[in-house]
Design a protein around this motif. Structure first.
Motif, PDB file in Angstrom:
ATOM      1  N   LEU A 290       4.871  23.989  32.842  1.00  0.00           N
ATOM      2  CA  LEU A 290       4.838  23.368  34.242  1.00  0.00           C
ATOM      3  C   LEU A 290       4.698  24.590  35.168  1.00  0.00           C
ATOM      4  O   LEU A 290       5.836  25.242  35.240  1.00  0.00           O
ATOM      5  CB  LEU A 290       6.114  22.506  34.320  1.00  0.00           C
ATOM      6  N   PHE A 291       3.671  24.301  36.192  1.00  0.00           N
ATOM      7  CA  PHE A 291       3.871  25.379  37.155  1.00  0.00           C
ATOM      8  C   PHE A 291       3.970  24.465  38.460  1.00  0.00           C
ATOM      9  O   PHE A 291       3.430  23.518  38.808  1.00  0.00           O
ATOM     10  CB  PHE A 291       2.345  26.033  37.081  1.00  0.00           C
ATOM     11  N   LEU A 292       5.023  25.161  39.308  1.00  0.00           N
ATOM     12  CA  LEU A 292       5.140  24.473  40.582  1.00  0.00           C
ATOM     13  C   LEU A 292       4.729  25.350  41.764  1.00  0.00           C
ATOM     14  O   LEU A 292       5.163  26.548  41.754  1.00  0.00           O
ATOM     15  CB  LEU A 292       6.713  24.042  40.858  1.00  0.00           C
ATOM     16  N   GLY A 293       4.411  24.550  42.902  1.00  0.00           N
ATOM     17  CA  GLY A 293       4.220  25.393  44.214  1.00  0.00           C
ATOM     18  C   GLY A 293       4.290  24.343  45.171  1.00  0.00           C
ATOM     19  O   GLY A 293       4.280  23.143  45.037  1.00  0.00           O
ATOM     20  N   ARG A 294       4.424  24.968  46.409  1.00  0.00           N
ATOM     21  CA  ARG A 294       4.213  23.720  47.466  1.00  0.00           C
ATOM     22  C   ARG A 294       3.060  24.292  48.596  1.00  0.00           C
ATOM     23  O   ARG A 294       2.890  25.774  48.664  1.00  0.00           O
ATOM     24  CB  ARG A 294       5.529  23.757  48.391  1.00  0.00           C
TER      25      ARG A 294
ATOM     26  N   ASN B  74       8.511  31.724  52.488  1.00  0.00           N
ATOM     27  CA  ASN B  74       7.887  30.941  53.613  1.00  0.00           C
ATOM     28  C   ASN B  74       8.661  29.953  54.491  1.00  0.00           C
ATOM     29  O   ASN B  74       9.809  29.712  53.647  1.00  0.00           O
ATOM     30  CB  ASN B  74       6.312  30.521  53.597  1.00  0.00           C
ATOM     31  N   GLU B  75       7.837  29.212  55.154  1.00  0.00           N
ATOM     32  CA  GLU B  75       8.835  28.058  55.894  1.00  0.00           C
ATOM     33  C   GLU B  75       9.108  26.939  54.769  1.00  0.00           C
ATOM     34  O   GLU B  75       9.832  26.055  55.257  1.00  0.00           O
ATOM     35  CB  GLU B  75       8.072  27.481  56.842  1.00  0.00           C
ATOM     36  N   LEU B  76       8.550  26.899  53.595  1.00  0.00           N
ATOM     37  CA  LEU B  76       8.879  26.014  52.625  1.00  0.00           C
ATOM     38  C   LEU B  76       9.928  26.145  51.646  1.00  0.00           C
ATOM     39  O   LEU B  76      10.364  25.483  50.549  1.00  0.00           O
ATOM     40  CB  LEU B  76       7.523  25.534  52.101  1.00  0.00           C
ATOM     41  N   LEU B  77      10.411  27.575  51.764  1.00  0.00           N
ATOM     42  CA  LEU B  77      11.385  28.119  50.771  1.00  0.00           C
ATOM     43  C   LEU B  77      12.488  27.318  50.385  1.00  0.00           C
ATOM     44  O   LEU B  77      12.874  27.142  49.354  1.00  0.00           O
ATOM     45  CB  LEU B  77      11.815  29.488  51.140  1.00  0.00           C
ATOM     46  N   GLU B  78      13.187  26.873  51.518  1.00  0.00           N
ATOM     47  CA  GLU B  78      14.535  26.197  51.306  1.00  0.00           C
ATOM     48  C   GLU B  78      14.195  24.734  50.528  1.00  0.00           C
ATOM     49  O   GLU B  78      14.742  24.277  49.768  1.00  0.00           O
ATOM     50  CB  GLU B  78      15.196  25.738  52.638  1.00  0.00           C
ATOM     51  N   LYS B  79      13.008  24.515  50.743  1.00  0.00           N
ATOM     52  CA  LYS B  79      12.658  22.843  50.102  1.00  0.00           C
ATOM     53  C   LYS B  79      12.288  23.434  48.715  1.00  0.00           C
ATOM     54  O   LYS B  79      12.973  22.424  47.699  1.00  0.00           O
ATOM     55  CB  LYS B  79      11.293  22.479  50.662  1.00  0.00           C
ATOM     56  N   LEU B  80      11.756  24.269  48.515  1.00  0.00           N
ATOM     57  CA  LEU B  80      11.295  25.022  46.975  1.00  0.00           C
ATOM     58  C   LEU B  80      12.519  25.214  46.282  1.00  0.00           C
ATOM     59  O   LEU B  80      12.651  24.950  45.019  1.00  0.00           O
ATOM     60  CB  LEU B  80      10.574  26.201  47.098  1.00  0.00           C
ATOM     61  N   LYS B  81      13.745  25.784  47.032  1.00  0.00           N
ATOM     62  CA  LYS B  81      14.989  25.980  46.376  1.00  0.00           C
ATOM     63  C   LYS B  81      15.592  24.855  45.531  1.00  0.00           C
ATOM     64  O   LYS B  81      16.175  24.834  44.765  1.00  0.00           O
ATOM     65  CB  LYS B  81      15.973  26.788  47.444  1.00  0.00           C
ATOM     66  N   SER B  82      15.556  23.754  46.612  1.00  0.00           N
ATOM     67  CA  SER B  82      16.082  22.386  46.144  1.00  0.00           C
ATOM     68  C   SER B  82      15.512  22.023  44.810  1.00  0.00           C
ATOM     69  O   SER B  82      15.908  21.248  44.007  1.00  0.00           O
ATOM     70  CB  SER B  82      16.171  21.321  47.040  1.00  0.00           C
TER      71      SER B  82
ATOM     72  N   LYS C 268      10.944  39.501  47.396  1.00  0.00           N
ATOM     73  CA  LYS C 268      12.058  39.966  46.748  1.00  0.00           C
ATOM     74  C   LYS C 268      12.970  39.694  47.908  1.00  0.00           C
ATOM     75  O   LYS C 268      14.026  39.956  47.821  1.00  0.00           O
ATOM     76  CB  LYS C 268      11.854  41.610  46.582  1.00  0.00           C
ATOM     77  N   GLU C 269      12.571  39.525  49.081  1.00  0.00           N
ATOM     78  CA  GLU C 269      13.450  39.011  50.315  1.00  0.00           C
ATOM     79  C   GLU C 269      13.846  37.429  50.278  1.00  0.00           C
ATOM     80  O   GLU C 269      14.447  37.209  51.272  1.00  0.00           O
ATOM     81  CB  GLU C 269      12.883  39.519  51.603  1.00  0.00           C
ATOM     82  N   ALA C 270      13.430  36.832  49.179  1.00  0.00           N
ATOM     83  CA  ALA C 270      13.864  35.211  49.273  1.00  0.00           C
ATOM     84  C   ALA C 270      14.968  34.965  48.706  1.00  0.00           C
ATOM     85  O   ALA C 270      15.490  33.888  48.745  1.00  0.00           O
ATOM     86  CB  ALA C 270      12.696  34.565  48.528  1.00  0.00           C
ATOM     87  N   GLY C 271      15.817  35.817  48.458  1.00  0.00           N
ATOM     88  CA  GLY C 271      17.429  35.588  48.154  1.00  0.00           C
ATOM     89  C   GLY C 271      17.628  35.081  46.842  1.00  0.00           C
ATOM     90  O   GLY C 271      18.694  34.241  46.653  1.00  0.00           O
ATOM     91  N   PHE C 272      16.744  35.170  45.791  1.00  0.00           N
ATOM     92  CA  PHE C 272      16.757  34.588  44.196  1.00  0.00           C
ATOM     93  C   PHE C 272      17.766  35.702  43.522  1.00  0.00           C
ATOM     94  O   PHE C 272      17.383  37.079  43.598  1.00  0.00           O
ATOM     95  CB  PHE C 272      15.645  34.402  43.557  1.00  0.00           C
ATOM     96  N   GLU C 273      18.454  35.277  42.651  1.00  0.00           N
ATOM     97  CA  GLU C 273      18.966  36.259  41.620  1.00  0.00           C
ATOM     98  C   GLU C 273      18.836  35.642  40.195  1.00  0.00           C
ATOM     99  O   GLU C 273      18.806  34.424  39.993  1.00  0.00           O
ATOM    100  CB  GLU C 273      20.437  36.532  42.022  1.00  0.00           C
TER     101      GLU C 273
END
Ligand code: M6R
Length: 475
Positions: free
Chosen positions: A335-339, A390-398, A416-421
């Motif tokens: 499954l591939f996801l994007g916004r 981008n501006e949808l990052l927080e939505k994508l994180k949920s 790399k600056e999106a804060g994922f680990e």
């Protein structure tokens, strides 16, 4: 021939009774120095030599012997000998067809040092983008006149954009829809050609039709163009990779991608060059309509200038992605996801994986997960997420959390600056930070590499996947 007349006359009588799509060549074995050819629907090209002439369905097949071509048009019947080429219509009246000089290199159909055409074409993307941009952008502006004769007038009159395409080209059109509306402030619809041509659509006033196609010969896209011409579209433009192709000849404007020959069935550099061309076009429309100011135009153009280098950086991930691909080899689904505009990039990624590795892959707009596909999530369903900063990052994180909470196996291609680990159940592939506007093109690269390496491990035929053809010239 038993009814009398020459082979040419007999052939003309025959083709006027034929239905369907064909590109056909006949020879009378008693007169082997003469070939008669006709086309309807399918492409047919005459290669002109010195004291020799050739016929093929694609100029690529003839590049080793000539670069001068005549592209036959619908209803043309040609009589070819070593020294002469005569073309007439079905009524037997002579017609003149232009001679085209091909700019393709004679080794365009060589794999060079690469194992597959697809691999070569993925790695050619920086230069393909440079070629597509050349002469069309200055330091900080798009040259509207480079889009074609009369382009500024047509674009100024356009009040709506209708994009028509198939497959990968459709996915490029879907990204462009986001760009046309958000950057240029003009409404844009995108539709699959095979649907558009068979439904009763309403033509909006001053609607510009844009067809997208690598080959320029896709039967459904061509039929949609012909239909649109009858149904009151203001003008028709094509973004196409093959000079002299049917879409180019039959459109009012042709904005060429300069990807070079793409031989692998899986479209790669044709897709990213389409996106680069579309981004220039969107910027030009926005500028003409006063929706893009100088500052914004300069930012987009600078992002385009940086793009070839950005792509080089994405290609460096090849080895890392090769290792990652091992996780996919025994999977049956993905499954591939994007916004936002990354949703069509997810669609393109799923298409690439399914067509060359035969793994069933689907793309979802990440916000749509909870409306059904979440039920599919388990440890056997890899979920690949495209996560630019981008501006949808927080939505994508949920959305990512929704998958994690259900035991899904996540692969997140993240800025790399999106804060994922990296954590249990979630592998992060850290991507260099790039300009937001060109990021959809950039994020396409690791997805192409992923499907290529999965296909290699699975041992499928990368360049000629089963049941597929490079140019779909029949319905
Ligand atoms: O030549 P076109 O771009 O019109 O072809 C349309 C599709 O057949 C094509 O994009 C197809 O989906 C790709 N080869 C898949 O990689």
């Amino acid at each position: 021939m038993s009814q009398g007349g020459t082979l040419l006359q007999a052939f003309q009588r025959t083709v006027s009774q034929l239905d369907g799509a064909y590109g056909t060549v006949v020879m009378d074995r008693r007169d082997p120095q003469r070939l008669i050819a006709a086309r309807s629907g399918s492409p047919l090209v005459i290669g002109l030599g010195i004291g020799e002439n050739f016929l093929a369905s694609d100029q690529l097949a003839l590049l080793s012997v000539t670069r001068r071509f005549i592209f036959l048009e619908e209803g043309d019947v040609a009589e070819i000998t070593r020294r002469e080429v005569n073309i007439c219509n079905l009524q037997g009246e002579p017609v003149n067809r232009e001679i085209h000089e091909s700019s393709l290199e004679h080794d365009a159909a060589d794999k060079g040092q690469f194992r597959h055409y697809m691999q070569k074409e993925v790695f050619e993307q920086p230069s393909a983008i440079i070629n597509t941009l050349e002469g069309r952008i200055d330091n900080d502006s798009v040259r509207v006149d480079s889009i074609g004769h009369g382009a500024s007038d047509i674009l100024a009159r356009a009040e709506h954009i209708q994009i028509i395409a198939c497959g990968t080209s459709y996915n490029a059109g879907y990204v462009a829809k986001y760009w046309f509306e958000s950057i240029a402030g003009i409404s844009c619809d995108v539709e699959i050609a095979s649907e558009f041509r068979y439904r009763n659509f309403v033509t909006r006033p001053n609607s510009l039709l844009i067809t997208l196609s690598q080959s320029g010969e896709t039967a459904d896209t061509l039929a949609a163009l012909r239909l649109a011409k009858e149904r009151g579209f203001m003008a028709a433009m094509t973004v196409c990779n093959v000079a002299g192709s049917s879409l180019v000849r039959e459109s009012d404007l042709a904005f060429m991608t300069r990807a070079g020959a793409e031989i692998g069935v899986a479209s790669t550099k044709a897709f990213t060059t389409q996106l680069a061309a579309l981004l220039m076009l969107v910027t030009a429309v926005g500028k003409i309509k006063g929706h893009v100011d100088r500052d914004q135009e300069a930012k987009i153009v600078q992002a385009l200038h940086r793009l070839p280098n950005d792509i080089e950086q994405a290609l460096v991930l090849d080895k890392q992605i090769e290792l990652l691909a091992e996780d996919f080899a025994d999977k049956h689904h993905a499954l591939f996801l994007g916004r936002g505009e990354f949703y069509p990039i997810a669609m393109e990624s799923a298409l690439k994986l399914k067509e060359i590795s035969y793994i069933h892959a689907e793309a979802y707009a990440a916000g749509e997960l909870k409306h059904g596909p979440l039920a599919l999530i388990d440890a056997d369903m890899p979920v690949i997420v495209i996560a630019p900063n981008n501006e949808l990052l927080e939505k994508l994180k949920s959305n990512i959390e929704e998958v994690r909470a259900r035991g899904g196996q996540l692969y997140v291609f993240a800025d790399k600056e999106a804060g994922f680990e990296n954590t249990d159940g979630m592998s992060i592939i850290a991507m260099p930070h790039v300009d937001a506007v060109s990021a959809p093109i950039f994020y396409t690269i690791p997805m192409q590499l992923l499907s290529y390496h999965v296909a290699l491990i699975k041992g499928t035929d990368v360049d000629q996947p089963r049941n597929l053809a490079k140019a779909v010239t029949v319905e």
